[in-house]
Enzyme design. Structure first.
Site, mmCIF file in Angstrom:
data_model
loop_
_atom_site.group_PDB
_atom_site.id
_atom_site.type_symbol
_atom_site.label_atom_id
_atom_site.label_comp_id
_atom_site.label_asym_id
_atom_site.label_seq_id
_atom_site.Cartn_x
_atom_site.Cartn_y
_atom_site.Cartn_z
ATOM 1 C CB CYS A 157 -1.034 -0.138 1.237
ATOM 2 S SG CYS A 157 -2.053 1.326 1.514
ATOM 3 C CB CYS A 198 -0.827 2.551 3.995
ATOM 4 S SG CYS A 198 -1.936 1.644 3.371
ATOM 5 C CG ASP A 199 3.303 1.326 4.484
ATOM 6 O OD1 ASP A 199 2.732 1.682 5.526
ATOM 7 O OD2 ASP A 199 2.943 0.049 4.155
#
Ligand code: NDP
Length: 326
Positions: A137, A140-141
């Site tokens: 992701c 997300c990261d």
């Protein structure tokens, strides 16, 4: 631990589950939505959404899901912060489900909207370096790789979107694809090819994720799919974006599934083989898999659940009507 009784239990809180909830609530079914491990579903880990009808400007995935949840709650949906771990549907309606904290749900109708999850390559180093450079992701990261070298693996919409997103954080993004042609939509391909921060790498698969001395990802071992030649690519972060698998573990042996693990439904409907149990969204759709199609099938599931409930109510009333007539 508590027991919750409802006319409509919805498992999953993505566009399919929440659309079912909006329709179910407006039909006075007093739905309960069990949110699961990723409340809001896959759209909560995307950024820009520009193909969901009704919004002239680009919107953010998490914002869209927040709006859908609020809408569902405004019309009378109960959201439960829980994950279903066991389900008993073989005996027909009412169905029984158990949450991970032991709460019990008894429901006249059941709507399965558990969606799908990211797939992994299953090669050495991938699991071990999860959270240490390997991720599924970028939204997300990606932030953790500001100014660093990153790679995205895959050639579909997700991979191209992830690569484009990563250019917000990195000037050195490599897109590794196993063929020499992308599967993603042309408009995304155009954006990708225009970016001077993204380098496509064709005909390569990742054989291994390798850690550096500090225990985090340092390089990828690649194999050319045409020549078999091995090579290495030094990266700080790698994002696997090779598609999704349906979240159907809970229903194994309980409902028919196809070879890919997707729930089977009566063609053109959300009806499973058990009357009163419906499936909608990505858990039953391996073809379209869009937020808007998930929302559409969620609506269909709620409408069919309402019809099913009416037949149950009719069956319950019938004996009394017959007795009165005698
Ligand atoms: P897709 O199944 O579309 O693409 C998966 C990609 O990963 C393919 O290019 C495939 O290669 C590659 N791949 C699969 N397995 C491997 C493997 N073992 N090793 C190397 N490469 C592999 O998945 P997506 O997640 O990209 O998209 C899923 C659905 O969601 C699609 O319908 C897509 O349109 C939709 N979507 C829409 C978005 C939007 O509209 N904004 C955003 C994201 C997704 P190959 O091409 O060779 O098969």
């Amino acid at each position: 631990m508590a027991t919750h009784r409802t006319k409509m239990l919805i498992i999953g809180s993505g566009p399919a589950g929440l659309s079912a909830a909006i329709y179910g609530a407006r039909a006075m079914m007093e739905p309960i939505v069990v949110q699961g491990i990723q409340p809001g579903g896959q759209l909560t880990i995307t950024t820009e959404v520009e193909n969901y009808p009704g919004f002239a400007d680009v919107i953010q995935g998490p914002w869209l899901m927040e709006q859908m949840q609020k809408q569902a709650e405004h019309v009378g949906t109960r959201m439960m912060w829980d994950t279903i771990v066991d389900i008993d549907i073989a005996g027909g309606s009412p169905f029984r489900a158990v949450g991970d904290g032991g709460d019990e749900y008894i429901a006249d109708t059941l709507i399965i909207a558990t969606g799908a999850q990211a797939k992994w390559l299953g090669v050495p180093g991938e699991q071990e370096l999860g959270g240490k450079g390997v991720s599924a992701c970028a939204t997300c990261d990606g932030f953790f790789f500001r100014g660093k070298k990153v790679a995205v693996i895959g050639g579909g919409n997700t991979a191209v979107e992830e690569a484009l997103y990563l250019t917000n954080h990195s000037d050195d993004v490599t897109l590794i694809h196993r063929r020499d042609e992308l599967r993603s939509e042309k408009i995304l391909q155009e954006r990708l090819f225009k970016s001077d921060k993204i380098t496509p790498m064709w005909n390569k698969t990742v054989e291994r994720f390798v850690a550096g001395e500090d225990g985090t990802l340092s390089k990828l071992v690649l194999k050319d799919t045409q020549t078999g030649e091995k090579s290495e690519l030094e990266v700080d972060g790698a994002f696997v974006a090779i598609g999704h698998a349906p979240a159907t573990e809970l229903f194994k042996g309980k409902l028919p599934m196809d070879g890919g693990g997707y729930l089977e439904v009566e063609p053109g409907t959300p009806k499973t083989s058990i009357p009163g149990v419906f499936a909608c969204g990505d858990v039953m759709d391996h073809t379209y898999r869009q937020a808007v199609t998930a929302a559409g099938t969620g609506c269909m599931a709620a409408l069919d659940a309402e019809k099913f409930l009416a037949t149950l109510d009719f069956a319950a009333v019938m004996p009394a009507v017959e007795e009165a007539a005698e």
